[in-house]
Design a protein around this motif. Structure first.
Motif, PDB file in Angstrom:
ATOM      1  N   MET A 647       0.836  -1.194   0.000  1.00  0.00           N
ATOM      2  CA  MET A 647       0.000   0.000   0.000  1.00  0.00           C
ATOM      3  C   MET A 647       0.878   1.254   0.000  1.00  0.00           C
ATOM      4  O   MET A 647       1.837   1.357   0.771  1.00  0.00           O
ATOM      5  CB  MET A 647      -0.908   0.024   1.238  1.00  0.00           C
ATOM      6  CG  MET A 647      -1.800   1.262   1.314  1.00  0.00           C
ATOM      7  SD  MET A 647      -2.423   1.584   2.974  1.00  0.00           S
ATOM      8  CE  MET A 647      -3.513   0.201   3.199  1.00  0.00           C
ATOM      9  N   LEU A 648       0.529   2.207  -0.869  1.00  0.00           N
ATOM     10  CA  LEU A 648       1.167   3.522  -0.896  1.00  0.00           C
ATOM     11  C   LEU A 648       0.094   4.558  -0.623  1.00  0.00           C
ATOM     12  O   LEU A 648      -0.911   4.612  -1.335  1.00  0.00           O
ATOM     13  CB  LEU A 648       1.804   3.807  -2.260  1.00  0.00           C
ATOM     14  CG  LEU A 648       2.770   2.772  -2.834  1.00  0.00           C
ATOM     15  CD1 LEU A 648       3.321   3.257  -4.171  1.00  0.00           C
ATOM     16  CD2 LEU A 648       3.908   2.497  -1.872  1.00  0.00           C
ATOM     17  N   THR A 649       0.274   5.383   0.387  1.00  0.00           N
ATOM     18  CA  THR A 649      -0.754   6.368   0.714  1.00  0.00           C
ATOM     19  C   THR A 649      -0.148   7.659   1.255  1.00  0.00           C
ATOM     20  O   THR A 649       0.942   7.642   1.838  1.00  0.00           O
ATOM     21  CB  THR A 649      -1.755   5.793   1.747  1.00  0.00           C
ATOM     22  OG1 THR A 649      -2.731   6.775   2.066  1.00  0.00           O
ATOM     23  CG2 THR A 649      -1.041   5.360   3.021  1.00  0.00           C
ATOM     24  N   GLY A 650      -0.867   8.708   1.035  1.00  0.00           N
ATOM     25  CA  GLY A 650      -0.459  10.007   1.582  1.00  0.00           C
ATOM     26  C   GLY A 650      -0.986  10.210   2.979  1.00  0.00           C
ATOM     27  O   GLY A 650      -0.625  11.190   3.660  1.00  0.00           O
ATOM     28  N   ASP A 651      -1.842   9.300   3.467  1.00  0.00           N
ATOM     29  CA  ASP A 651      -2.414   9.428   4.805  1.00  0.00           C
ATOM     30  C   ASP A 651      -1.378   9.114   5.873  1.00  0.00           C
ATOM     31  O   ASP A 651      -0.307   8.538   5.606  1.00  0.00           O
ATOM     32  CB  ASP A 651      -3.615   8.486   4.958  1.00  0.00           C
ATOM     33  CG  ASP A 651      -4.889   9.129   4.450  1.00  0.00           C
ATOM     34  OD1 ASP A 651      -4.825  10.298   4.026  1.00  0.00           O
ATOM     35  OD2 ASP A 651      -5.928   8.461   4.441  1.00  0.00           O
ATOM     36  N   ASN A 652      -1.740   9.466   7.117  1.00  0.00           N
ATOM     37  CA  ASN A 652      -0.809   9.260   8.233  1.00  0.00           C
ATOM     38  C   ASN A 652      -0.680   7.782   8.567  1.00  0.00           C
ATOM     39  O   ASN A 652      -1.455   6.943   8.102  1.00  0.00           O
ATOM     40  CB  ASN A 652      -1.264  10.058   9.452  1.00  0.00           C
ATOM     41  CG  ASN A 652      -2.654   9.634   9.910  1.00  0.00           C
ATOM     42  OD1 ASN A 652      -2.850   8.544  10.428  1.00  0.00           O
ATOM     43  ND2 ASN A 652      -3.643  10.502   9.673  1.00  0.00           N
ATOM     44  N   GLU A 653       0.298   7.494   9.418  1.00  0.00           N
ATOM     45  CA  GLU A 653       0.638   6.106   9.738  1.00  0.00           C
ATOM     46  C   GLU A 653      -0.520   5.350  10.374  1.00  0.00           C
ATOM     47  O   GLU A 653      -0.819   4.205  10.006  1.00  0.00           O
ATOM     48  CB  GLU A 653       1.847   6.086  10.677  1.00  0.00           C
ATOM     49  CG  GLU A 653       2.320   4.682  11.042  1.00  0.00           C
ATOM     50  CD  GLU A 653       3.560   4.698  11.919  1.00  0.00           C
ATOM     51  OE1 GLU A 653       4.058   3.611  12.254  1.00  0.00           O
ATOM     52  OE2 GLU A 653       4.018   5.814  12.277  1.00  0.00           O
ATOM     53  N   THR A 654      -1.222   6.003  11.313  1.00  0.00           N
ATOM     54  CA  THR A 654      -2.310   5.336  12.033  1.00  0.00           C
ATOM     55  C   THR A 654      -3.429   4.921  11.078  1.00  0.00           C
ATOM     56  O   THR A 654      -3.909   3.774  11.090  1.00  0.00           O
ATOM     57  CB  THR A 654      -2.885   6.264  13.123  1.00  0.00           C
ATOM     58  OG1 THR A 654      -1.821   6.701  13.972  1.00  0.00           O
ATOM     59  CG2 THR A 654      -3.946   5.534  13.943  1.00  0.00           C
ATOM     60  N   ALA A 655      -3.856   5.872  10.207  1.00  0.00           N
ATOM     61  CA  ALA A 655      -4.941   5.585   9.262  1.00  0.00           C
ATOM     62  C   ALA A 655      -4.527   4.509   8.264  1.00  0.00           C
ATOM     63  O   ALA A 655      -5.322   3.630   7.910  1.00  0.00           O
ATOM     64  CB  ALA A 655      -5.337   6.860   8.517  1.00  0.00           C
ATOM     65  N   ALA A 656      -3.264   4.565   7.815  1.00  0.00           N
ATOM     66  CA  ALA A 656      -2.780   3.608   6.825  1.00  0.00           C
ATOM     67  C   ALA A 656      -2.777   2.191   7.391  1.00  0.00           C
ATOM     68  O   ALA A 656      -3.281   1.250   6.749  1.00  0.00           O
ATOM     69  CB  ALA A 656      -1.385   4.003   6.360  1.00  0.00           C
ATOM     70  N   TRP A 657      -2.212   2.029   8.585  1.00  0.00           N
ATOM     71  CA  TRP A 657      -2.117   0.679   9.142  1.00  0.00           C
ATOM     72  C   TRP A 657      -3.470   0.126   9.573  1.00  0.00           C
ATOM     73  O   TRP A 657      -3.700  -1.091   9.556  1.00  0.00           O
ATOM     74  CB  TRP A 657      -1.133   0.665  10.317  1.00  0.00           C
ATOM     75  CG  TRP A 657       0.287   0.523   9.862  1.00  0.00           C
ATOM     76  CD1 TRP A 657       1.250   1.483   9.845  1.00  0.00           C
ATOM     77  CD2 TRP A 657       0.869  -0.647   9.294  1.00  0.00           C
ATOM     78  NE1 TRP A 657       2.415   0.999   9.310  1.00  0.00           N
ATOM     79  CE2 TRP A 657       2.221  -0.328   8.963  1.00  0.00           C
ATOM     80  CE3 TRP A 657       0.414  -1.931   9.032  1.00  0.00           C
ATOM     81  CZ2 TRP A 657       3.088  -1.229   8.392  1.00  0.00           C
ATOM     82  CZ3 TRP A 657       1.283  -2.853   8.467  1.00  0.00           C
ATOM     83  CH2 TRP A 657       2.601  -2.502   8.148  1.00  0.00           C
ATOM     84  N   LYS A 658      -4.384   1.019   9.957  1.00  0.00           N
ATOM     85  CA  LYS A 658      -5.733   0.558  10.323  1.00  0.00           C
ATOM     86  C   LYS A 658      -6.395  -0.159   9.140  1.00  0.00           C
ATOM     87  O   LYS A 658      -6.926  -1.258   9.284  1.00  0.00           O
ATOM     88  CB  LYS A 658      -6.589   1.751  10.765  1.00  0.00           C
ATOM     89  CG  LYS A 658      -8.014   1.359  11.187  1.00  0.00           C
ATOM     90  CD  LYS A 658      -8.774   2.590  11.641  1.00  0.00           C
ATOM     91  CE  LYS A 658     -10.174   2.210  12.143  1.00  0.00           C
ATOM     92  NZ  LYS A 658     -11.004   1.584  11.121  1.00  0.00           N
ATOM     93  N   VAL A 659      -6.328   0.469   7.973  1.00  0.00           N
ATOM     94  CA  VAL A 659      -6.911  -0.131   6.774  1.00  0.00           C
ATOM     95  C   VAL A 659      -6.118  -1.364   6.354  1.00  0.00           C
ATOM     96  O   VAL A 659      -6.688  -2.392   5.971  1.00  0.00           O
ATOM     97  CB  VAL A 659      -6.970   0.889   5.622  1.00  0.00           C
ATOM     98  CG1 VAL A 659      -7.383   0.217   4.319  1.00  0.00           C
ATOM     99  CG2 VAL A 659      -7.933   2.018   5.965  1.00  0.00           C
ATOM    100  N   ALA A 660      -4.778  -1.285   6.428  1.00  0.00           N
ATOM    101  CA  ALA A 660      -3.921  -2.395   6.003  1.00  0.00           C
ATOM    102  C   ALA A 660      -4.233  -3.665   6.788  1.00  0.00           C
ATOM    103  O   ALA A 660      -4.326  -4.761   6.217  1.00  0.00           O
ATOM    104  CB  ALA A 660      -2.452  -2.022   6.162  1.00  0.00           C
ATOM    105  N   ARG A 661      -4.402  -3.518   8.101  1.00  0.00           N
ATOM    106  CA  ARG A 661      -4.698  -4.691   8.924  1.00  0.00           C
ATOM    107  C   ARG A 661      -6.069  -5.289   8.568  1.00  0.00           C
ATOM    108  O   ARG A 661      -6.240  -6.502   8.562  1.00  0.00           O
ATOM    109  CB  ARG A 661      -4.644  -4.312  10.416  1.00  0.00           C
ATOM    110  CG  ARG A 661      -3.225  -4.219  10.968  1.00  0.00           C
ATOM    111  CD  ARG A 661      -3.232  -4.087  12.483  1.00  0.00           C
ATOM    112  NE  ARG A 661      -3.711  -2.765  12.891  1.00  0.00           N
ATOM    113  CZ  ARG A 661      -2.924  -1.707  13.074  1.00  0.00           C
ATOM    114  NH1 ARG A 661      -1.621  -1.811  12.876  1.00  0.00           N
ATOM    115  NH2 ARG A 661      -3.425  -0.558  13.458  1.00  0.00           N
ATOM    116  N   GLU A 662      -7.017  -4.432   8.251  1.00  0.00           N
ATOM    117  CA  GLU A 662      -8.361  -4.916   7.928  1.00  0.00           C
ATOM    118  C   GLU A 662      -8.394  -5.687   6.611  1.00  0.00           C
ATOM    119  O   GLU A 662      -9.196  -6.611   6.453  1.00  0.00           O
ATOM    120  CB  GLU A 662      -9.342  -3.739   7.864  1.00  0.00           C
ATOM    121  CG  GLU A 662      -9.648  -3.129   9.226  1.00  0.00           C
ATOM    122  CD  GLU A 662     -10.689  -2.031   9.126  1.00  0.00           C
ATOM    123  OE1 GLU A 662     -11.603  -2.147   8.295  1.00  0.00           O
ATOM    124  OE2 GLU A 662     -10.576  -1.044   9.882  1.00  0.00           O
TER     125      GLU A 662
END
Length: 805
Positions: A647-662
């Motif tokens: 995943m490549l995203t401009g969002d912050n770390e918390t938001a990125a990993w939340k979606v990644a784990r899901e």
């Protein structure tokens, strides 16, 4: 009286009738004023090397250029029907150029068109004679372009898909009638052949044998010269242009057998092979006919999209209902669509509510309910109610028109593996003829029998199948493109099937690609001192999903919002927006923007939006964007296919990993700017890895343009769609999985077909050389090899329906 050739068209004339032109260093002779004019034109434009490329071939002399009939090409009605305006405002048209018969003709037309002032692009397909021309309407006109084409001895008319379909149907009918003649001759000649073979072993009177030979001759002649005419035509053009094709092999083999049979019938020496002639022609032609049908079936997706489209729509003007041609409808017109009617132009529902079948676009069979303010797409079918909607585009700008254009373009572009196969097939036929000649010499020397040597050589010529090699890629490619379109996956070029099949890394944007792309406000705090109208106006300056999510929240929870007047609006890339309101400095966006501006703030939630005025935060919003329903299952399947997902995203770390784990992603790069996403693509490519990038936003465009395969979600930004190689029409990640499945299965099938055709020829040609195959068996096996290749290509459709890799 002596004869000489016209210096332009190269046709032979009596010298006395030729025009002598002494304006050159050496006197030139022309058959007409047209040839003289074209010769002068080519000399003045520096294109005299055309005659070197033409070699010893002749061409039809041009008609004397006139302007008669050209005015119609500049009429508004004509422009509406055939001319498109591209994104840069230039005109574009597809023309069929008549009179092209070789590569020199293609070269000449392209050169002359490129040198014409105002023409920006001119590309001609040498097989279909279809030209795509782009020009600046401020500098030149279509009538002037066609006049230029006529001036060098050719003619042009607009490409009309429906007219081309009529030609295709006529060709299929002609092939069918020729096949019937061949089948009739073959079935009857087989009975005669059985009688002859029985007489060969039991004894037969000479007069009876002569009658049977003559009966075979009567049946074989129409089979050879009517059914087999396509081979003679292909061989003629091949000989004329200096290449040897499959048609040359069949025409040569059948003619040799026919000629020897005539000799045997009239002389009484040797056996006749009229039965082999008929079977060679008919069996191979049957394969050719099935090839034509298969190609038609492969492009049926395109035909289905354009064949049943209405040409008129009901437009509402005041209290009146007017039936207008689709080309006359403008954006903003109100259109009425009734149950059972197909939508031709994109729009937004104004009144009414109905279910729409979008299966022809997205592949989804379940109808979608559309109500007020919801978008409806061209190509969908209204099922159960009357709806009025406002056109959001013209006919040419609607999604269905764009899909048709993409499919037409994709089917003309060849993958590298097809170019290689075609190159091998082109040389293969010449090699086979050489082998056949050596075989004839060898057998004649070894046995002393002209008949035996000839029959073995004919078997070698007939059994060899460059046809299977030539069909290996294009049929599979056409089937793959068609199946992809049915599943809502559009490959802009056939070559992208090959590139995607080789890719092992998938880079995914988060917002709008892995997630729904419409963040909703879950928690909000607004200071009483906050000017909500100003915040609302600032949100309207950004198309970012977070800004739009907050704006929708304000629309739902705040009454009587007004647009405030803002000054000096500045978009800060991937962070937010700054502006001036009256004497106040305002800003809205992420915490990173506030930190850069030195504004203290409190973070609320993984994804958040902050609004400040004169350095004080006056509003905070926490938003949440949920992953797409099928994301986890699709990504798990892709990883099983040995595809690395990141995943490549401009969002912050918390938001990125939340979606990644899901969704089950273990590799994430967050807080990236657009150029940093592109750098990640380059990082993989530097290691020699093919990269697929999927995204939907403007901030993904750099990475998409850098990737080996760029995939845009169908509802993404227009610029992202333009930069992509593959478009997913239904915005579903299941389509992303389908894109990999289609490309891999197609590429695997292409390799299987090429491997089979090479193995077939390597195995069967030596058997024929050794004399183990007679001409009839050679014809059957050659035809079957083509059918195996075609049948294997059609398996792509079946395998993908079952969901196999």
């Amino acid at each position: 009286m002596s004869k000489r050739r016209c210096d332009h068209c190269q046709l032979l004339y009596e010298e006395a009738v030729l025009l002598c032109d002494e304006t050159f260093k050496e006197a030139r002779f022309f058959c007409c004023k047209g040839c003289q004019g074209v010769f002068h034109l080519l000399q003045s434009e520096g294109l005299e090397s055309f005659y070197d490329k033409l070699g010893g071939q002749s061409i039809a002399p041009p008609e004397t250029p006139t302007s008669s009939g050209l005015e119609k090409f500049d009429l508004e009605k004509f422009k509406e029907c055939y001319i498109k305006i591209n994104d840069e405002g230039f005109c574009e048209i597809s023309l069929i150029i008549e009179g092209i018969h070789c590569a020199a003709c293609v070269w000449l037309n392209e050169k002359v068109l490129f040198q014409k002032e105002g023409v920006l692009e001119a590309s001609i397909n040498g097989t279909s004679h279809k030209a795509r021309i782009v020009w600046d309407p401020e500098t030149t006109s279509l009538s002037s372009i066609i006049q230029t084409i006529r001036a060098i001895g050719y003619n042009a008319h607009p490409y009309d898909p429906k007219l081309q379909e009529e030609h295709a149907n006529a060709a299929r009918r002609e092939y069918y009638s020729r096949l019937l003649v061949g089948v009739f001759a073959t079935m009857n000649i087989m009975w005669i052949a059985i009688a002859q073979y029985a007489g060969y072993f039991t004894g037969m009177r000479g007069d009876i044998k002569s009658v049977l030979n003559f009966a075979e001759f009567v049946l074989a002649t129409p089979a050879l010269f009517y059914t087999g005419w396509v081979y003679y035509r292909g061989a003629y053009y091949g000989f004329k242009h200096g290449y040897v094709s499959m048609d040359t092999l069949i025409a040569t083999g059948a003619s040799l057998a026919y000629g020897f049979s005539l000799y045997a019938m009239f002389s009484g020496n040797g056996e006749t092979y009229f039965d082999s002639v008929t079977m060679i022609v008919t069996f191979v032609f049957a394969g050719k006919y099935l090839e034509v049908l298969t190609k038609k079936r492969a492009v049926d997706t395109l035909d289905a999209m354009i064949g049943s489209l209405p040409t008129e729509v009901m437009v509402i003007r005041g209290e009146e209902k007017i039936l207008l041609h689709v080309e006359e409808v403008q954006a903003g017109d109100v259109i009425e669509v009734r149950p059972g009617e197909k939508v031709v132009i994109d729009g937004v529902v104004l009144s009414g509510e109905a279910s729409f079948d979008e299966s022809s676009l997205t592949g989804e069979s379940e109808p979608k309910l559309k109500g007020q303010k919801e978008a409806i797409l061209s190509g969908s079918i209204c099922l159960d109610s009357v709806v009025r909607y406002e056109a959001s585009a013209t006919h040419q700008g609607s999604i269905l028109s764009k899909i048709v254009t993409l499919l037409e373009v994709s089917m003309t572009k060849k993958p590298r593996i097809e170019q290689l196969a075609n190159s091998i097939a082109g040389k293969f036929s010449l090699v086979v003829l050489s082998i056949a000649l050596l075989t004839f010499i060898g057998w004649f020397v070894a046995t002393g029998s002209f008949e035996t040597a000839l029959v073995v050589a004919i078997s070698v010529i007939v059994i060899a199948c460059p046809c299977a090699l030539g069909l290996a890629t294009p049929v599979a490619t056409l089937v793959g493109l068609g199946v992809g379109a049915q599943k809502g996956v559009l490959f802009k070029e056939a070559s992208f099937l090959e590139n995607m099949a080789k890719s092992r890394v998938l880079l995914l944007d988060k917002t709008g690609t892995l997630t729904e792309g419409r963040p909703k406000v879950k928690e909000a705090w607004i200071d009483p001192a906050c000017e909500v109208d100003v915040l609302f106006a600032l949100l309207g300056t950004s198309s970012h999903p977070v800004s739009q999510g907050v704006r929708e929240y304000l629309e739902e929870h705040t009454l009587a919002l007004k647009e405030a007047t803002l000054l000096d609006v500045e978009v800060v890339e991937a962070k937010g927006v700054q502006a001036k309101w009256k004497e106040h400095a305002i800003a809205g966006g992420s915490g990173r923007l506030m930190e850069e501006l030195g504004i203290a703030h409190e973070r609320v939630g993984a994804t958040h939006y902050l609004f400040s005025c004169d350095g004080v935060v006056l509003a905070r919003f926490a938003l949440e964007d949920t992953p797409k329903k099928d994301a986890k299952a699709v990504l798990a399947h892709l990883q099983k296919m040995n595809i690395k997902v990141e995943m490549l995203t401009g969002d912050n770390e918390t938001a990125a990993w939340k979606v990644a784990r899901e969704v089950g992603i273990t590799q994430v790069r967050h807080s990236l700017f657009p150029h940093e996403k592109a750098a990640v693509v380059e990082e993989y490519q530097a290691k020699g890895v093919h990269v697929v990038m999927a995204g939907d936003g403007i901030n993904d465009t750099l990475a998409l343009s850098q990737a080996d395969i760029a995939i845009a979600m169908g509802e993404g930004a227009d610029v992202a769609v333009s930069a992509s190689d593959v478009v997913l029409l239904n915005d579903s990640l299941k389509s992303l999985e389908d894109a990999f499945l289609v490309s891999r299965k197609t590429y695997r099938t292409i390799k299987q077909n090429i491997g089979f055709s090479l193995l077939y020829n390597v195995t069967t040609v030596p058997l024929a050389v050794l004399g183990f195959v007679n001409p009839m068996i050679a014809a059957i096996s050659m035809s079957l090899s083509s059918l195996v290749v075609i049948g294997n290509a059609m398996r792509i459709r079946t395998m993908l329906k079952k969901g196999k890799q």
